[in-house]
Design a protein around this motif. Structure first.
Motif, PDB file in Angstrom:
ATOM      1  N   GLU A   1       0.660  -0.971  -0.083  1.00  0.00           N
ATOM      2  CA  GLU A   1      -0.040   0.478  -0.246  1.00  0.00           C
ATOM      3  C   GLU A   1       0.442   1.081  -0.022  1.00  0.00           C
ATOM      4  O   GLU A   1       0.390   1.738  -0.515  1.00  0.00           O
ATOM      5  N   LEU A   2       1.626   1.000   0.908  1.00  0.00           N
ATOM      6  CA  LEU A   2       2.929   1.933   1.320  1.00  0.00           C
ATOM      7  C   LEU A   2       3.883   2.443   0.084  1.00  0.00           C
ATOM      8  O   LEU A   2       4.390   3.845  -0.164  1.00  0.00           O
ATOM      9  N   GLY A   3       4.261   1.601  -0.252  1.00  0.00           N
ATOM     10  CA  GLY A   3       5.717   1.562  -1.731  1.00  0.00           C
ATOM     11  C   GLY A   3       5.652   2.355  -2.922  1.00  0.00           C
ATOM     12  O   GLY A   3       7.057   3.106  -2.848  1.00  0.00           O
ATOM     13  N   PRO A   4       4.502   2.940  -3.181  1.00  0.00           N
ATOM     14  CA  PRO A   4       4.392   3.097  -4.724  1.00  0.00           C
ATOM     15  C   PRO A   4       4.266   5.206  -4.281  1.00  0.00           C
ATOM     16  O   PRO A   4       4.892   6.073  -4.827  1.00  0.00           O
ATOM     17  N   HIS A   5       4.074   5.090  -2.813  1.00  0.00           N
ATOM     18  CA  HIS A   5       4.358   6.235  -3.019  1.00  0.00           C
ATOM     19  C   HIS A   5       5.568   7.114  -2.469  1.00  0.00           C
ATOM     20  O   HIS A   5       6.042   8.872  -1.929  1.00  0.00           O
ATOM     21  N   LEU A   6       6.373   6.090  -1.976  1.00  0.00           N
ATOM     22  CA  LEU A   6       7.915   6.231  -1.177  1.00  0.00           C
ATOM     23  C   LEU A   6       8.877   6.298  -2.372  1.00  0.00           C
ATOM     24  O   LEU A   6      10.036   6.546  -2.527  1.00  0.00           O
ATOM     25  N   LEU A   7       8.950   5.855  -3.901  1.00  0.00           N
ATOM     26  CA  LEU A   7       9.248   5.731  -4.782  1.00  0.00           C
ATOM     27  C   LEU A   7       9.840   7.200  -5.278  1.00  0.00           C
ATOM     28  O   LEU A   7       8.861   7.947  -5.291  1.00  0.00           O
ATOM     29  N   GLY A   8      11.499   7.612  -5.795  1.00  0.00           N
ATOM     30  CA  GLY A   8      11.211   8.282  -6.110  1.00  0.00           C
ATOM     31  C   GLY A   8      11.546   9.434  -5.152  1.00  0.00           C
ATOM     32  O   GLY A   8      12.274  10.395  -5.058  1.00  0.00           O
ATOM     33  N   GLU A   9      11.546   9.346  -3.489  1.00  0.00           N
ATOM     34  CA  GLU A   9      11.780   9.393  -2.481  1.00  0.00           C
ATOM     35  C   GLU A   9      13.300   9.464  -1.886  1.00  0.00           C
ATOM     36  O   GLU A   9      14.136   8.218  -2.421  1.00  0.00           O
ATOM     37  N   ASP A  10      13.727  10.742  -1.313  1.00  0.00           N
ATOM     38  CA  ASP A  10      15.151   9.968  -0.807  1.00  0.00           C
ATOM     39  C   ASP A  10      15.156  10.097   0.838  1.00  0.00           C
ATOM     40  O   ASP A  10      15.029   9.970   2.127  1.00  0.00           O
ATOM     41  N   PRO A  11      16.343   7.932   0.948  1.00  0.00           N
ATOM     42  CA  PRO A  11      15.612   7.387   2.015  1.00  0.00           C
ATOM     43  C   PRO A  11      16.887   8.022   2.970  1.00  0.00           C
ATOM     44  O   PRO A  11      16.685   7.674   4.247  1.00  0.00           O
ATOM     45  N   LEU A  12      17.673   9.191   2.845  1.00  0.00           N
ATOM     46  CA  LEU A  12      18.788   9.606   3.979  1.00  0.00           C
ATOM     47  C   LEU A  12      17.093  10.172   4.768  1.00  0.00           C
ATOM     48  O   LEU A  12      18.334  11.141   5.719  1.00  0.00           O
ATOM     49  N   GLN A  13      17.101  11.069   3.771  1.00  0.00           N
ATOM     50  CA  GLN A  13      16.066  12.429   4.768  1.00  0.00           C
ATOM     51  C   GLN A  13      14.723  11.659   5.964  1.00  0.00           C
ATOM     52  O   GLN A  13      13.999  11.874   4.967  1.00  0.00           O
TER      53      GLN A  13
ATOM     54  N   ASN B   1      13.878  11.780   8.971  1.00  0.00           N
ATOM     55  CA  ASN B   1      12.330  12.353  10.049  1.00  0.00           C
ATOM     56  C   ASN B   1      11.048  12.725   8.156  1.00  0.00           C
ATOM     57  O   ASN B   1      10.748  12.709   8.490  1.00  0.00           O
ATOM     58  N   ARG B   2      11.979  13.859   7.110  1.00  0.00           N
ATOM     59  CA  ARG B   2      11.025  13.809   5.557  1.00  0.00           C
ATOM     60  C   ARG B   2      10.100  12.718   5.398  1.00  0.00           C
ATOM     61  O   ARG B   2       8.727  12.373   5.086  1.00  0.00           O
ATOM     62  N   LEU B   3      10.855  11.574   5.115  1.00  0.00           N
ATOM     63  CA  LEU B   3      10.327  10.592   4.512  1.00  0.00           C
ATOM     64  C   LEU B   3       9.124   9.761   5.464  1.00  0.00           C
ATOM     65  O   LEU B   3       8.159   9.529   5.371  1.00  0.00           O
ATOM     66  N   ASP B   4       9.557   9.421   7.117  1.00  0.00           N
ATOM     67  CA  ASP B   4       8.652   9.647   8.233  1.00  0.00           C
ATOM     68  C   ASP B   4       7.022   9.926   7.711  1.00  0.00           C
ATOM     69  O   ASP B   4       6.186   9.922   8.125  1.00  0.00           O
ATOM     70  N   ARG B   5       7.453  11.529   8.224  1.00  0.00           N
ATOM     71  CA  ARG B   5       6.244  12.106   7.170  1.00  0.00           C
ATOM     72  C   ARG B   5       5.510  12.385   6.224  1.00  0.00           C
ATOM     73  O   ARG B   5       3.617  12.577   5.971  1.00  0.00           O
TER      74      ARG B   5
ATOM     75  N   TYR C   1       3.573   0.043  12.534  1.00  0.00           N
ATOM     76  CA  TYR C   1       4.258  -1.133  12.555  1.00  0.00           C
ATOM     77  C   TYR C   1       5.164  -0.810  10.973  1.00  0.00           C
ATOM     78  O   TYR C   1       5.656  -2.058  10.657  1.00  0.00           O
ATOM     79  N   VAL C   2       3.899  -0.588  10.411  1.00  0.00           N
ATOM     80  CA  VAL C   2       4.597  -1.767   8.898  1.00  0.00           C
ATOM     81  C   VAL C   2       5.106  -0.579   8.476  1.00  0.00           C
ATOM     82  O   VAL C   2       6.345  -0.770   7.474  1.00  0.00           O
ATOM     83  N   LYS C   3       5.256   0.253   9.032  1.00  0.00           N
ATOM     84  CA  LYS C   3       6.630   2.036   8.635  1.00  0.00           C
ATOM     85  C   LYS C   3       7.450   1.804   9.522  1.00  0.00           C
ATOM     86  O   LYS C   3       8.662   2.479   8.917  1.00  0.00           O
TER      87      LYS C   3
ATOM     88  N   LEU D   1      -0.243   7.190   4.277  1.00  0.00           N
ATOM     89  CA  LEU D   1      -0.262   6.330   5.218  1.00  0.00           C
ATOM     90  C   LEU D   1      -1.379   6.620   6.494  1.00  0.00           C
ATOM     91  O   LEU D   1       0.124   6.675   7.341  1.00  0.00           O
ATOM     92  N   LYS D   2      -2.724   6.988   7.701  1.00  0.00           N
ATOM     93  CA  LYS D   2      -2.932   7.243   8.445  1.00  0.00           C
ATOM     94  C   LYS D   2      -2.440   5.860   8.976  1.00  0.00           C
ATOM     95  O   LYS D   2      -2.569   4.685   9.341  1.00  0.00           O
ATOM     96  N   GLY D   3      -1.497   6.025  10.238  1.00  0.00           N
ATOM     97  CA  GLY D   3      -2.114   4.067  11.465  1.00  0.00           C
ATOM     98  C   GLY D   3      -0.793   3.603  10.994  1.00  0.00           C
ATOM     99  O   GLY D   3       0.334   3.847   9.994  1.00  0.00           O
TER     100      GLY D   3
END
Ligand code: MG
Length: 367
Positions: A71-83, A85-89, A100-102, A95-97
């Motif tokens: 569910e969450l993966g497609p929203h994270l493609l192209g994001e910078d994994p080094l950032q 806090n930004r990725l957490d937001r 554990y998935v995150k 995806l609300k709540g």
């Protein structure tokens, strides 16, 4: 750096002792763990792991980890994994709540951050304190005699902190605590963890029944208010666990003087980013911590080691080496218990190399 692919694998983790039993008759024979792999456009690859304590402990389950990555993966493609806090937001926006998935995704990003910077995660989390840190041993729920009989063997492995799984019949639990307390030696610590299992009247009977025992009481009842009521009627040191999964909970607990120690599980908070926030807040507030996760194999154990080793020792009540409880290794390079203690790897990132033959084929691939 950009995330180009997120994969999720399932690894079953059987237990050396055959099963793990705790309050309310809950029991697990084989843990269903999810390993998350994140690939990047620069060739750096990170790994995380999340392993619920069965589907009936916290609101989390094995298949949910994989469904959440899908569910969450497609929203994270192209994001910078080094950032981180930004990725957490970004994850919370998509995806609300479902903290554990995150958690597995966030953990993999910290692994990437460490590899990209050449630093072990504990340094990135704030710094390494001392040579190693103290572990506890959970004692699975059995008869009082059987639980007491386990202590000598665990002490021979170096453990000096023993967490009894209680939360059953209060009369038997009183016997469990007394039986194990008789086996303790100077310097040992005893924790009675009810894992939400008692009603208030039962918890009140237990704390009265063990009034003269030097024992910590952990999460006696289901709700925060019930636990707070017991807390206000006992002078035993008091630990909250299942009802604490956010900074808000910590601040409320602090304001109410509801606990002396809190249990911070990485996946309960949603990963190392959130666990670090909670850990740092507890240090500022003067609250000691048990740092661990719900369960896990080598990768979770490595992440716990980095979080624990980067915590000032006076605030680290104890931590867990889950990889010594299970028969399957899912990564090389993970820390191992030595005389009841453990140390985080000095290698970049989490310092683990997943065993791809154990992981098998990914059940989820998002790219
Ligand atoms: Mg607990």
């Amino acid at each position: 750096m950009k995330i180009t692919r997120i994969s999720a694998y399932r690894v079953d983790l059987p237990l050396h002792e055959g099963s793990y039993k705790w309050s309310g008759g809950k029991s697990v024979d084989v843990f269903d763990s999810t390993v998350v792999q994140i690939d990047t456009d620069e060739g750096v690859v990170g790994f995380g792991e999340v392993c619920p304590l069965g589907p009936f402990y916290l609101p989390a389950y094995g298949n949910g980890c994989r469904a959440g990555v899908r569910e969450l993966g497609p929203h994270l493609l192209g994001e910078d994994p080094l950032q981180t806090n930004r990725l957490d937001r970004r994850m919370d926006a998509a995806l609300k709540g479902h903290a554990y998935v995150k958690s597995g995704i966030d953990m993999a990003c910290w692994d990437i951050l460490g590899k990209a910077t050449g630093q072990p995660v504990c340094v990135l989390l704030g710094g390494r304190y001392g040579d190693d840190f103290l572990l506890y041993r959970a004692i699975s729920q059995e008869s009082p005699e059987a639980m007491a009989g386990r202590v000598a063997g665990y002490r021979a492995e170096g453990y000096r902190r023993f967490q009894l799984k209680v939360g059953g019949d209060p009369d038997v639990d009183i016997d469990r605590i007394h039986a194990v307390a008789e086996k303790l030696q100077p310097g040992d610590r005893l924790i009675a963890d009810a894992n939400t299992g008692w009603l208030m009247h039962e918890a009140m009977r237990v704390v009265r029944g063990v009034r003269d025992v030097d024992v910590y009481i952990e999460q006696p009842c289901l709700s925060y208010d019930e636990c707070l009521s017991i807390r206000r009627h006992t002078d035993h040191p008091f630990i909250l666990d299942e009802v604490i999964d956010s900074v808000d909970d910590l601040l409320r607990g602090r304001a109410d003087k509801a606990m002396d120690v809190v249990n911070i599980k990485i996946s309960k908070f949603g990963g190392l980013t959130r666990a670090k926030q909670a850990r740092d807040l507890c240090v500022e507030l003067g609250i000691a911590m048990t740092l661990e996760d719900s369960w896990g194999g080598d990768i979770v154990t490595a992440a716990i080691a980095h979080l624990a080793h980067s915590t000032p020792p006076e605030f680290l009540f104890t931590a867990t080496d889950f990889n010594s409880y299970v028969t399957v290794s899912n990564a090389a390079g993970a820390p191992r218990r030595v005389n009841g203690r453990m140390a985080a790897s000095a290698a970049p990132g989490l310092g683990v190399t997943p065993l791809m033959e154990v992981l098998g084929k990914p059940l989820v691939v998002v790219e």
